[in-house]
Design a protein around this motif. Structure first.
Motif, PDB file in Angstrom:
ATOM      1  N   PHE A  37       0.830  -1.202   0.000  1.00 19.71           N
ATOM      2  CA  PHE A  37       0.000   0.000   0.000  1.00 19.71           C
ATOM      3  C   PHE A  37       0.868   1.256   0.000  1.00 19.71           C
ATOM      4  CE2 PHE A  37      -2.164   3.406   2.362  1.00 19.71           C
ATOM      5  CZ  PHE A  37      -3.305   3.570   1.566  1.00 19.71           C
ATOM      6  N   HIS A  38       1.981   1.191   0.693  1.00 17.27           N
ATOM      7  CA  HIS A  38       2.896   2.337   0.783  1.00 17.27           C
ATOM      8  C   HIS A  38       4.046   2.212  -0.221  1.00 17.27           C
ATOM      9  CE1 HIS A  38       0.917   4.421   4.007  1.00 17.27           C
ATOM     10  NE2 HIS A  38       0.799   3.282   4.673  1.00 17.27           N
ATOM     11  N   GLN A  53      -3.214   5.781   7.798  1.00 19.25           N
ATOM     12  CA  GLN A  53      -3.640   5.889   6.395  1.00 19.25           C
ATOM     13  C   GLN A  53      -4.096   4.531   5.858  1.00 19.25           C
ATOM     14  OE1 GLN A  53      -0.191   7.446   4.427  1.00 19.25           O
ATOM     15  NE2 GLN A  53      -0.613   9.581   4.991  1.00 19.25           N
ATOM     16  N   PHE A  54      -3.309   3.496   6.142  1.00 22.41           N
ATOM     17  CA  PHE A  54      -3.628   2.155   5.648  1.00 22.41           C
ATOM     18  C   PHE A  54      -4.929   1.643   6.245  1.00 22.41           C
ATOM     19  CE2 PHE A  54      -3.072  -2.553   6.116  1.00 22.41           C
ATOM     20  CZ  PHE A  54      -3.208  -2.879   4.774  1.00 22.41           C
ATOM     21  N   THR A  56      -7.379   3.349   7.588  1.00 18.29           N
ATOM     22  CA  THR A  56      -8.493   4.173   7.108  1.00 18.29           C
ATOM     23  C   THR A  56      -8.874   3.760   5.688  1.00 18.29           C
ATOM     24  OG1 THR A  56      -7.838   6.006   8.529  1.00 18.29           O
ATOM     25  CG2 THR A  56      -9.250   6.541   6.646  1.00 18.29           C
ATOM     26  N   TYR A  57      -7.873   3.508   4.852  1.00 15.29           N
ATOM     27  CA  TYR A  57      -8.119   3.027   3.490  1.00 15.29           C
ATOM     28  C   TYR A  57      -8.923   1.728   3.521  1.00 15.29           C
ATOM     29  CZ  TYR A  57      -6.994   0.187  -0.621  1.00 15.29           C
ATOM     30  OH  TYR A  57      -7.061  -0.656  -1.701  1.00 15.29           O
ATOM     31  N   GLN A  61     -12.243   2.839   1.651  1.00 10.76           N
ATOM     32  CA  GLN A  61     -12.244   2.405   0.253  1.00 10.76           C
ATOM     33  C   GLN A  61     -12.566   0.912   0.096  1.00 10.76           C
ATOM     34  OE1 GLN A  61      -9.759   4.932   0.882  1.00 10.76           O
ATOM     35  NE2 GLN A  61     -11.117   6.308  -0.246  1.00 10.76           N
ATOM     36  N   ARG A  62     -11.950   0.091   0.902  1.00  9.52           N
ATOM     37  CA  ARG A  62     -12.151  -1.357   0.771  1.00  9.52           C
ATOM     38  C   ARG A  62     -13.384  -1.844   1.526  1.00  9.52           C
ATOM     39  NH1 ARG A  62      -7.891  -4.670  -0.454  1.00  9.52           N
ATOM     40  NH2 ARG A  62      -9.576  -6.154  -0.739  1.00  9.52           N
TER      41      ARG A  62
END
Length: 176
Positions: A37-38, A53-54, A56-57, A61-62
């Motif tokens: 992801f990063h 960030q991961f 929250t994604y 989003q997922r």
């Protein structure tokens, strides 16, 4: 399949700490996803902001479930704690996945018996033991004949969930 030396080092720590194979696979998968992801940055170069960030994604989003997001978090926390000897703090900005508001669906006794009676050997016996004794799938797969005591109608479960041993009942209908 070759894995990176970094992921292999995590695998070794998980095995040294006697984590289950399922936990090992899940943790390594989530750590790998975090790194990808990063854009393949090394986790040592990242901190709480990237973890937030991961996660929250994953939630936004997922749209993963709360338990899936929690496994991802536990994996990353494990990596930072046991590989980098560093505790993660201040993950308050993270968007949490919503826990489901539904009650799990459980089969009634009649429904379970209808399914079990429709099965043929050896599946009939396997599902009867699962349902009647409350064994988990992994416990059933490790079950040996010497773990069953027909005299006392009990099953000895060794190395169950959490590595614990326990005794459970063997249904009388399976003793005939």
């Amino acid at each position: 399949m070759s894995t990176s030396p970094f992921l292999e080092s995590i695998r070794q720590v998980l095995r040294t700490k006697h984590y289950s194979i399922q936990t090992e696979k899940a943790y390594l998968t989530w750590i790998k996803r975090f790194i990808l992801f990063h854009h393949k940055r090394h986790p040592k170069e990242m901190a709480e902001q990237e973890v937030t960030q991961f996660l929250t994604y994953l939630a936004v989003q997922r749209q993963v479930t709360a338990s899936t997001q929690n496994i991802a978090l536990c994996s990353i926390v494990f990596m930072y704690k046991h590989i980098f000897s560093r505790e993660l703090t201040l993950l308050g900005d993270m968007v949490r996945a919503k826990a489901p508001k539904r009650v799990p669906v459980v089969l009634s006794n009649d429904e379970a018996m209808t399914i079990i009676n429709a099965l043929k050997a050896p599946y009939w016996l396997m599902f009867s033991i699962l349902y009647g004794s409350g064994l988990r799938k992994a416990e059933l797969l490790r079950l040996r004949i010497k773990d069953i005591d027909f005299e006392t109608q009990s099953i000895f479960v060794f190395r169950g969930k959490g590595g614990k041993d326990r005794v459970t009942m063997l249904p009388q209908t399976l003793c005939a």
